[in-house]
Design an enzyme around this catalytic site. Structure first.
Site, PDB file in Angstrom:
ATOM      1  CG  ASP A  45      -1.592  -1.151   1.609  1.00 47.85           C
ATOM      2  OD1 ASP A  45      -1.547  -2.095   0.832  1.00 47.85           O
ATOM      3  OD2 ASP A  45      -2.220  -1.173   2.681  1.00 47.85           O
ATOM      4  CD  GLU A 225      -6.993  -5.076   4.160  1.00 49.29           C
ATOM      5  OE1 GLU A 225      -6.326  -5.763   4.938  1.00 49.29           O
ATOM      6  OE2 GLU A 225      -6.826  -5.120   2.931  1.00 49.29           O
TER       7      GLU A 225
HETATM    8  C1  FRU Z   1      -3.913  -3.582   2.724  1.00 57.22           C
HETATM    9  C2  FRU Z   1      -3.279  -4.053   4.016  1.00 57.22           C
HETATM   10  C3  FRU Z   1      -3.620  -3.107   5.144  1.00 57.22           C
HETATM   11  C4  FRU Z   1      -2.502  -3.309   6.115  1.00 57.22           C
HETATM   12  C5  FRU Z   1      -1.336  -3.538   5.177  1.00 57.22           C
HETATM   13  C6  FRU Z   1      -0.321  -4.516   5.703  1.00 57.22           C
HETATM   14  O1  FRU Z   1      -3.277  -4.039   1.596  1.00 57.22           O
HETATM   15  O2  FRU Z   1      -3.694  -5.374   4.303  1.00 57.22           O
HETATM   16  O3  FRU Z   1      -4.897  -3.297   5.705  1.00 57.22           O
HETATM   17  O4  FRU Z   1      -2.312  -2.221   6.946  1.00 57.22           O
HETATM   18  O5  FRU Z   1      -1.864  -4.023   3.972  1.00 57.22           O
HETATM   19  O6  FRU Z   1       0.799  -4.559   4.886  1.00 57.22           O
END
Ligand code: FRU
Length: 499
Positions: A45, A225
Site C-alpha cells: 500500500d 481496509e
Molecule cells: C492492505 C493491508 C492493510 C494493512 C497492510 C499490511 O493491503 O492489508 O490493511 O495495513 O496491507 O501490509
C-alpha cells in the site's frame, strides 16, 4: 614518493565529476518505466501521502529483506511533480509495539500535537506479531511519529499507542485529516466490516464518534481496509466521499476499491446513494489521497496488485508498482454522483507524439513498441476490440460491447504463477456509450480510462516479449476519430557520477 602519493589523491579528489545516465538502472524485466516502484524488495500500500514545501511524499508498505510480504516498514520517496521520484531511507521501522502497517501523514500547521509547527506527523497501525503468534487476535493499535526534517528522520511518540484496540482482529489503516468545519482532526479507521470515525484536538487523544456500516450493503466483501474520507465540490455543493478498500469478492476477484458519496458533520457519515466501484480491474488497491495537496486537489495513488497473487508475480529484484497518480473529481449524471479520475495535468510533460490520425478506418493495425505508450481516441462504436500482441502470439484484449468493457489477459504472457491470475478476464458494466478511450501502457500494466475517467480499469500483465502490434477491429464497419499514439518517457534516469 610521498609527494607523488599526495598528488595522486589530490587528482582523484579534484577530478571533474561527470554525470552519466546509468543505462542499467530500472531495466530489469517488467520494471515499470514511469510508475513508482521501490528499488528493491517488497512494496504494497501507499502510506502517508502528504504534500509539504513543494514536495509530494510517498511512504509505502515495505519489507526491505525480501520480495514477499514480511514485517512491515514504511519506505519513503518524494517528488516535485508526482512523476519523477527520489528514494529516501526507510522512514519507520518496527518496534516493540509491532510492525508498521498502513496509515496516513499530516502537516500539523498549528502545532496541535506539540511536536513543532508544521511537523509532519504519521499516524499508522501497529501490528503486534509477537502477540499474534501467541494466539492473540486483537493485536492492532494506532501509533504516531513525527518528523521535523520533511520525512527523513522520525521520532515515535513516547506514549504510543494513541488508540488502543477495542477487541477487534482488524483494527487498522488510520486516515487522518484536519476538519476545518469542527476545528478538530478526524480519523477514519477500518475495523472488521465497518469504518470507525474518531476526532481529536491534538492527534494524541482520540474520541470515538460513530460507526459507518451502511444498511442493505453488499455482503461478504472480505476485510475492510484503508479508508479515506474526502470532501469535493460540485457546482456550489460540497459532498463527502468515503473510500473503502476490500480484501475479497470484489467484482473481478480479490482486492478492490469502492466509494460512497454522502454527507459528514465531523461525527457521522451518511451515504446518500449505494456504493460505486472506483476501478473494475484486478490491480487497483489500497487507494488513498494526498493530504495537503496544492489547491486542495484530491490526488489518489493505488497499489497496482492484488492480494490473490501479489506475492508470486514474476519479478526478482522488487515486487509491485503504484498506479499513476490520478486526480479525483466529483460529477453528477442526473441520477447519481460519481467520481472521475484523470491523469495529473503535467503527465503531458513525459509524453511525446508518435502519430496522430484525424480519422481512422477500421480495421486498423499499427506496429510499434507498446511497452511505454499512451493511446487516445474518440469513439462512436458500440462494439470494438483492441488487441495488443507480440510475435509469440501473446495477446492482451480489450473488448467493448453495448453493456460492458472486458479486458482479457488469459493469453497475455506469463500467467501460470497463480491460478487466480491465469483464469481471469475482467468485466466492467457501462451505463452510457463510450465516447473516448485513454489507454496507458507501461511494461507490465495497463490503465484504461473511458469517458474522461468516468470508467477506470487497471490490470497488470507479464508478456514474454513486448507487445509490438496493436489492432483495432469492429464488426460494425466503422471508424474512430482522432487517434493519438504517444510515447511515454522513462522517469528513472539515475545520474551516476563517473569515477
Ligand atoms: C492492505 C493491508 C492493510 C494493512 C497492510 C499490511 O493491503 O492489508 O490493511 O495495513 O496491507 O501490509
Amino acid at each position: 614518493m610521498k609527494f607523488k602519493i599526495i598528488i595522486f589523491y589530490l587528482l582523484i579528489l579534484f577530478k571533474p565529476l561527470v554525470a552519466q545516465e546509468d543505462q542499467q538502472y530500472y531495466q530489469e524485466p517488467y520494471r515499470p518505466q514511469f510508475h513508482f516502484t521501490p528499488e528493491t524488495n517488497w512494496m504494497n500500500d501507499p502510506n502517508g501521502l502528504v504534500f509539504y514545501n513543494g514536495k509530494y511524499h510517498l511512504f509505502y508498505q515495505h519489507y526491505p529483506n525480501d520480495i514477499v510480504w514480511g514485517p512491515m516498514h514504511w519506505g519513503h520517496a518524494s517528488s516535485t511533480d508526482l512523476l519523477h521520484w527520489e528514494h529516501h531511507p526507510i522512514a519507520l521501522f518496527p518496534d516493540s509495539l509491532g510492525n508498521i502497517f498502513s496509515g496516513s501523514a499530516v502537516i500539523d500547521k498549528n502545532n496541535s500535537a506539540g511536536f513543532g509547527k508544521n511537523a509532519m506527523v504519521a499516524i499508522f497501525t501497529y501490528h503486534n506479531d509477537s502477540l499474534w503468534v501467541k494466539g492473540f487476535r486483537n493485536t492492532e493499535s494506532q501509533g504516531i511519529a513525527y518528523s521535523l526534517d520533511e520525512g527523513i528522520t522520525w521520532t515515535k511518540y513516547k506514549n504510543n499507542p494513541v488508540l488502543n484496540n477495542s477487541g477487534e482482529q482488524d483494527f487498522r489503516d488510520p486516515k487522518v485529516f484536519w476538519n476545518e468545519e469542527i476545528n478538530l482532526w478526524n480519523m477514519v479507521l477500518a475495523v472488521g466490516d465497518r469504518i470507525k470515525i474518531f476526532s481529536s484536538p491534538n492527534l494524541k487523544i482520540w474520541k470515538f464518534e460513530s460507526d459507518f456500516k451502511p444498511q442493505n450493503d453488499i455482503k461478504d466483501l472480505g476485510v475492510w481496509e484503508c479508508p479515506d474520507l474526502i470532501k469535493l465540490k460540485i457546482d456550489d455543493k460540497e459532498k463527502w466521499i468515503m473510500i473503502i478498500n476490500h480484501g475479497n469478492k470484489t467484482p473481478n476477484g480479490g482486492s478492490g476499491t469502492r466509494y460512497f458519496v454522502g454527507n459528514f458533520d465531523g461525527k457521522v457519515f451518511k451515504n446518500d446513494q449505494p456504493s460505486l466501484w472506483l476501478d473494475y480491474g484486478t490491480d487497483f488497491y489500497a487507494g488513498v489521497t494526498f493530504s495537503n495537496a496544492p489547491e486542495n486537489k484530491k490526488i489518489l495513488i493505488s497499489w497496482m496488485s492484488n492480494w490473490q497473487y501479489a506475492n508470486s508475480t514474476p519479478q526478482k529484484v522488487w515486487r509491485s508498482a503504484m498506479t499513476l497518480p490520478r486526480e479525483l473529481k466529483l460529477n453528477y449524471d442526473g441520477n447519481q454522483y460519481y467520481l472521475s479520475q484523470a491523469k495529473i495535468e503535467n503527465f503531458n510533460s513525459i509524453t511525446e507524439s508518435v502519430n496522430k490520425f484525424n480519422l481512422v478506418n477500421l480495421p486498423f493495425e499499427f506496429q510499434n513498441d507498446f511497452s511505454q505508450k499512451e493511446i487516445k481516441f474518440d469513439n462512436k462504436n458500440t462494439e470494438l476490440t483492441i488487441e495488443l500482441s507480440n510475435s509469440k502470439r501473446e495477446k492482451f484484449l480489450i473488448e467493448l460491447n453495448d453493456t460492458s468493457l472486458i479486458t482479457d489477459r488469459r493469453i497475455s504472457g506469463k500467467i501460470n504463477f497463480n491460478e487466480n491470475f491465469a483464469n481471469t478476464y475482467q468485466s466492467m458494466p457501462l451505463y452510457d456509450s463510450i465516447y473516448n478511450f485513454q489507454i496507458i501502457l507501461d511494461r507490465a500494466s495497463i490503465e484504461i480510462l473511458l469517458n474522461d475517467g468516468k470508467y477506470s480499469m487497471t490490470n497488470i500483465f507479464f508478456p514474454n516479449e513486448k507487445y509490438s502490434m496493436m489492432k483495432i477491429i469492429s464488426k460494425c464497419d466503422s471508424k474512430i476519430g482522432i487517434l493519438e499514439i504517444n510515447k511515454i518517457k522513462r522517469v528513472w534516469p539515475n545520474l551516476k557520477m563517473d569515477e
